[in-house]
Write a protein that holds these residues in place. Structure first.
Motif, short mmCIF file in Angstrom:
data_model
loop_
_atom_site.label_atom_id
_atom_site.label_comp_id
_atom_site.label_asym_id
_atom_site.label_seq_id
_atom_site.Cartn_x
_atom_site.Cartn_y
_atom_site.Cartn_z
N MET A 161 31.16 81.64 -22.10
CA MET A 161 30.71 81.40 -20.66
C MET A 161 31.69 82.36 -20.01
SD MET A 161 29.29 78.05 -20.13
CE MET A 161 28.96 76.63 -19.86
N SER A 162 31.17 82.60 -19.22
CA SER A 162 31.77 83.46 -17.54
C SER A 162 31.70 82.59 -16.18
CB SER A 162 31.47 84.46 -17.33
OG SER A 162 31.09 85.27 -18.55
N SER A 163 32.89 83.13 -15.34
CA SER A 163 33.57 83.23 -14.05
C SER A 163 33.13 83.85 -12.80
CB SER A 163 34.81 82.21 -13.53
OG SER A 163 35.74 83.58 -14.12
N LEU A 164 32.99 83.74 -11.87
CA LEU A 164 32.52 84.25 -10.71
C LEU A 164 33.57 84.96 -10.34
CD1 LEU A 164 30.21 87.30 -10.22
CD2 LEU A 164 28.18 85.11 -9.58
N LEU A 207 32.17 77.63 -11.01
CA LEU A 207 31.06 77.63 -11.78
C LEU A 207 31.19 77.88 -13.23
CD1 LEU A 207 28.46 79.30 -9.54
CD2 LEU A 207 28.45 76.76 -9.98
N GLU A 208 30.49 77.85 -14.85
CA GLU A 208 30.83 78.17 -15.95
C GLU A 208 29.25 78.62 -15.78
OE1 GLU A 208 31.81 75.02 -18.61
OE2 GLU A 208 33.95 75.37 -18.18
N GLY A 210 28.24 87.54 -22.40
CA GLY A 210 29.95 87.36 -23.31
C GLY A 210 31.02 86.41 -22.33
N SER A 211 31.93 86.61 -22.42
CA SER A 211 32.92 85.00 -21.37
C SER A 211 33.71 86.36 -20.82
CB SER A 211 33.32 84.45 -23.01
OG SER A 211 34.57 85.24 -23.42
N GLY A 212 34.18 85.82 -20.10
CA GLY A 212 35.06 85.95 -19.29
C GLY A 212 34.77 86.04 -17.98
#
Length: 110
Positions: free
Chosen positions: A1-4, A48-49, A89-91
């Motif tokens: 999961m990523s955040s924004l 948000l994820e 990816g994630s981050g």
């Protein structure tokens, strides 16, 4: 999961752009609608994820500049600024917008 996160700056005044309506959409449709705060940010979006994929942030810049009292052409040169980007990816990804009535710039921030 990523955040924004995002940050909108008015390059004419050199100040954060408060009151810019923005939308985040992805393959699932519209995921988020918000308005920038006094610092030009939209903190609620950060919760948000997001999964890996293609996204679009749309910023309603003509409405913002009109609200600021800026005279714009009809139709305005820039109305809604879309930024299409991908997440893998994630981050965390930061997508800032530096904007004026006739120009804008963006980059991947941290």
């Amino acid at each position: 999961m990523s955040s924004l996160s995002t940050h909108v700056l008015n390059t004419v005044s050199g100040r954060p752009a408060q009151g810019v309506t923005l939308r985040l959409s992805g393959a699932q449709g519209i995921l988020f609608i918000g308005v920038t705060d006094a610092d030009g940010r939209c903190p609620a979006m950060r919760s948000l994820e997001l999964v890996a994929g293609a996204y679009c942030l749309e910023f309603e810049v003509a409405a913002y500049f009109r609200q600021q009292g800026t005279a714009l052409a009809d139709p305005p040169f820039l109305d809604i600024v879309p930024i299409h980007f991908g997440l893998g990816g994630s981050g965390h990804a930061h997508v800032p917008l530096l904007v004026a009535p006739y120009a804008y710039s963006t980059y991947r921030g941290s």
